[in-house]
Write an enzyme that holds these catalytic residues in place. Structure first.
Site, PDB file in Angstrom:
ATOM      1  N   GLU A  44      28.534  42.099  52.299  1.00  0.00           N
ATOM      2  CA  GLU A  44      29.347  42.206  53.516  1.00  0.00           C
ATOM      3  C   GLU A  44      29.290  43.633  54.054  1.00  0.00           C
ATOM      4  OE1 GLU A  44      33.401  40.869  52.987  1.00  0.00           O
ATOM      5  OE2 GLU A  44      33.819  41.072  55.136  1.00  0.00           O
ATOM      6  N   ASN A 193      34.875  31.815  58.151  1.00  0.00           N
ATOM      7  CA  ASN A 193      35.188  32.358  56.830  1.00  0.00           C
ATOM      8  C   ASN A 193      36.708  32.470  56.716  1.00  0.00           C
ATOM      9  OD1 ASN A 193      34.649  34.118  54.289  1.00  0.00           O
ATOM     10  ND2 ASN A 193      35.986  35.414  55.544  1.00  0.00           N
ATOM     11  N   GLU A 194      37.254  31.953  55.651  1.00  0.00           N
ATOM     12  CA  GLU A 194      38.715  32.024  55.434  1.00  0.00           C
ATOM     13  C   GLU A 194      39.455  31.801  56.751  1.00  0.00           C
ATOM     14  OE1 GLU A 194      39.869  35.373  52.986  1.00  0.00           O
ATOM     15  OE2 GLU A 194      38.671  34.624  51.318  1.00  0.00           O
ATOM     16  N   TYR A 262      39.319  34.718  43.476  1.00  0.00           N
ATOM     17  CA  TYR A 262      39.199  36.039  42.851  1.00  0.00           C
ATOM     18  C   TYR A 262      40.092  36.112  41.619  1.00  0.00           C
ATOM     19  CZ  TYR A 262      36.601  37.799  46.849  1.00  0.00           C
ATOM     20  OH  TYR A 262      35.631  38.009  47.805  1.00  0.00           O
ATOM     21  N   GLU A 317      32.714  33.008  47.336  1.00  0.00           N
ATOM     22  CA  GLU A 317      33.259  34.319  46.940  1.00  0.00           C
ATOM     23  C   GLU A 317      33.965  34.143  45.609  1.00  0.00           C
ATOM     24  OE1 GLU A 317      35.515  36.553  49.863  1.00  0.00           O
ATOM     25  OE2 GLU A 317      34.222  35.832  51.485  1.00  0.00           O
ATOM     26  N   GLN A 365      30.976  41.526  45.191  1.00  0.00           N
ATOM     27  CA  GLN A 365      29.855  41.541  46.106  1.00  0.00           C
ATOM     28  C   GLN A 365      28.693  42.298  45.484  1.00  0.00           C
ATOM     29  OE1 GLN A 365      30.950  42.812  50.055  1.00  0.00           O
ATOM     30  NE2 GLN A 365      32.581  41.312  50.198  1.00  0.00           N
TER      31      GLN A 365
HETATM   32  O1  AHR Z   1      35.228  40.085  49.612  1.00  0.00           O
HETATM   33  C1  AHR Z   1      36.232  40.751  50.321  1.00  0.00           C
HETATM   34  C2  AHR Z   1      37.013  39.818  51.234  1.00  0.00           C
HETATM   35  O2  AHR Z   1      37.689  38.867  50.469  1.00  0.00           O
HETATM   36  C3  AHR Z   1      36.198  38.983  52.194  1.00  0.00           C
HETATM   37  O3  AHR Z   1      35.867  39.664  53.340  1.00  0.00           O
HETATM   38  C4  AHR Z   1      37.123  37.847  52.495  1.00  0.00           C
HETATM   39  O4  AHR Z   1      36.437  36.672  52.817  1.00  0.00           O
HETATM   40  C5  AHR Z   1      37.953  37.710  51.228  1.00  0.00           C
HETATM   41  O5  AHR Z   1      39.293  37.654  51.493  1.00  0.00           O
END
Ligand code: AHR
Length: 512
Positions: A44, A193-194, A262, A317, A365
């Site tokens: 990103e 995205n999201e 995450y 992600e 990432q």
């Molecule tokens: O990876 C960082 C961020 O986390 C991304 O931009 C977003 O999609 C997620 O919330």
């Protein structure tokens, strides 16, 4: 014998937890292919991921590069057999206008990165640079379309610019002028995205209607390749969102649903990436194991509407997320320790074991941001413990999953329990069997009994990634502090392979 010596000996004995760990490989049930795309990555425009991390510019004279992309990064990613790369975001994708970043560099429009730090970017890394990089790496590009500040027209034109045959329109003329005649044929397209948060804060009903507009237009231009369109799924255990997508988007309009997860211990206090307590470590492992639940529950909903498993679940992600490194090496820059190797080991095993539904995943990432496989500092580079796990596990790419039934000892803290061991296994095209094991217990060795009845084994070998402390990591001055080593602590006897794993270790075994 002195009393203290006896206590010490007993201590050593008890540090090795007795063999309650049992694995049965169901070789006869093998059949599902583990898509190599499970081993994908995400880049990103955030912090030092693109600029400085991947791309140093064509005029850089201090870091060796190919068309502005760091040679050391290219080489490391080729070694990983990186199958795909998602770009340009993340949240950034939903404010990105691709046309600002094509053509002669001096004429490109500089932008303010509204998602990440309001920094100025000169757009010198755009569509051509990204797609050429993927080509160089042999990786499939995965583009995320701007669904928030962008338009359907912009998305449709992006498909034309990247995929349509020369001479078809002013867009392919533009591509020709940029020095690229043949299309790149981008297959994977994320639509938004999201969208429930940074991508527009939409309700699922609003998202679905908008999605259908994009998905219809993006496939109705006679493009040469059939697109693989990925709809935004939930980022939390919001299975009603998944259900709404499955129910309301016609099957012919989507090929995948994406989810994000995450491993964060607390969004308001994420803790340090390299200085953390045992409690924080345990909480991170709890979060990492939640991936299993998220996949299983999303898959259950999808199975209801799509028992043939036509629609893929894409985890685009995932990774550990801690407080940014106080060294100030960039936004969302964090160190990467043995704890991250544990996250990677567990998560990749989970993906492999759900290969019937999970067809792609992207670690967040790739360079200098969150759970990176590579960290850079000017001309220096570190391959992180996560890199090494990815590299060890690459044997599973496109191999056939061998289901593994596991009974595991527990890893406990304050009354909470987790599975200490995680496993997945596969058979590659040459017939080699690979078993990947992770022991997240940071105090105890684990002995594992793997039933191999009926298997003819003529040779075996293993590799291990471990270190004495779970906080251990590589630094720019000591980049080989944590690297894979040969693993020999296993014995083959009739019908069984006994493996003895140290605390906090990842082991990959090859059986011929
Ligand atoms: O990876 C960082 C961020 O986390 C991304 O931009 C977003 O999609 C997620 O919330």
């Amino acid at each position: 014998m002195k009393r203290t010596t006896l206590i010490l000996l007993l201590g050593i004995l008890f540090c090795s937890v007795s063999a309650q760990n049992k694995i049965t490989l169901q070789v006869d049930s093998a059949g599902t292919q583990i898509s190599r795309h499970i081993y994908g990555h995400f880049a990103e425009h955030l912090g030092r991921c693109i600029y400085d991390g991947i791309y140093v510019g064509e005029n850089n004279t201090t870091v060796p590069h190919t068309a502005g992309v760091r040679n050391d990064v290219i080489q490391a990613l080729k070694e990983l057999k990186i199958p795909n790369l998602r770009w340009p975001g993340g949240c950034f994708a939903d404010t990105y206008h691709w046309k600002d970043a094509i053509g002669p560099k001096a004429e490109r429009k500089p932008i303010e990165n509204l998602s990440w730090g309001n920094v100025r970017e000169d757009n010198s890394f755009g569509t051509n640079e990204f797609l050429n990089l993927c080509e160089l790496l042999g990786a499939e590009p995965y583009l995320a379309v701007n669904m928030n500040t962008g338009t359907v027209q912009e998305a449709v034109e992006w498909v034309q610019y990247t995929n349509h045959a020369s001479g078809t329109s002013y867009l392919t003329d533009l591509r020709q002028k940029s020095g690229r005649s043949k299309p790149w044929n981008v297959k994977y397209w994320g639509i938004g995205n999201e969208s429930w948060d940074c991508g527009g804060d939409m309700t699922v009903e609003h998202y679905i209607n908008l999605y259908k507009q994009y998905a219809t237009a993006m496939t109705s231009y006679g493009n040469t390749e059939k697109l693989f369109r990925i709809a935004v799924g939930p980022g939390s255990p919001d299975y009603a969102w998944t259900e709404a997508l499955m129910k309301n988007i016609p099957a012919r309009r989507f090929e995948g649903i994406s989810i994000h997860h995450y491993s964060v211990i607390d969004w308001s206090n994420k803790g340090s990436s390299s200085k953390f307590t045992d409690e924080e470590y345990f909480k991170t492992m709890q979060q990492a194991w939640r991936m299993e639940d998220m996949i299983r529950k999303n898959a259950e909903v999808m199975d209801k509407y799509d028992p043939q498993k036509r629609v893929a679940l894409i985890v685009d992600e995932w990774g550990g997320w801690y407080s940014a490194d106080p060294e100030g090496r960039g936004q969302l820059y964090q160190q990467n320790t043995i704890r991250d190797a544990m996250i990677a080991g567990i998560t990749l095993n989970i993906f492999n074991n759900h290969a019937d539904r999970v067809k792609m995943a992207n670690l967040a990432q790739i360079v200098n941001v969150l759970q990176s496989v590579i960290l850079t500092d000017k001309e220096k580079i570190i391959l992180t413990p996560t890199y090494h796990v990815m590299e060890m596990y690459k044997v599973h790419q496109d191999a056939t999953l061998v289901p593994a039934r596991l009974t595991s000892n527990e890893f406990t803290m304050g009354g909470n329990r987790l599975q200490a061991i995680s496993v997945s296994a596969s058979k590659d095209q040459s017939g080699k069997l690979h078993i990947s094991l992770t022991n997240i217990d940071n105090k105890n060795r684990q002995e594992i009994d793997i039933g191999i009845n009926g298997l003819k084994i003529s040779g075996m070998s293993g590799r291990i990634l471990t270190s004495s402390k779970v906080q251990d990591h590589n630094t720019f001055d000591n980049p080989a502090n944590v690297v894979p080593k040969i693993f020999k602590d296993m014995t083959l006897s009739k019908g069984s392979l006994k493996v003895n794993m140290p605390p906090n270790s990842v082991v990959v075994i090859e059986l011929n």
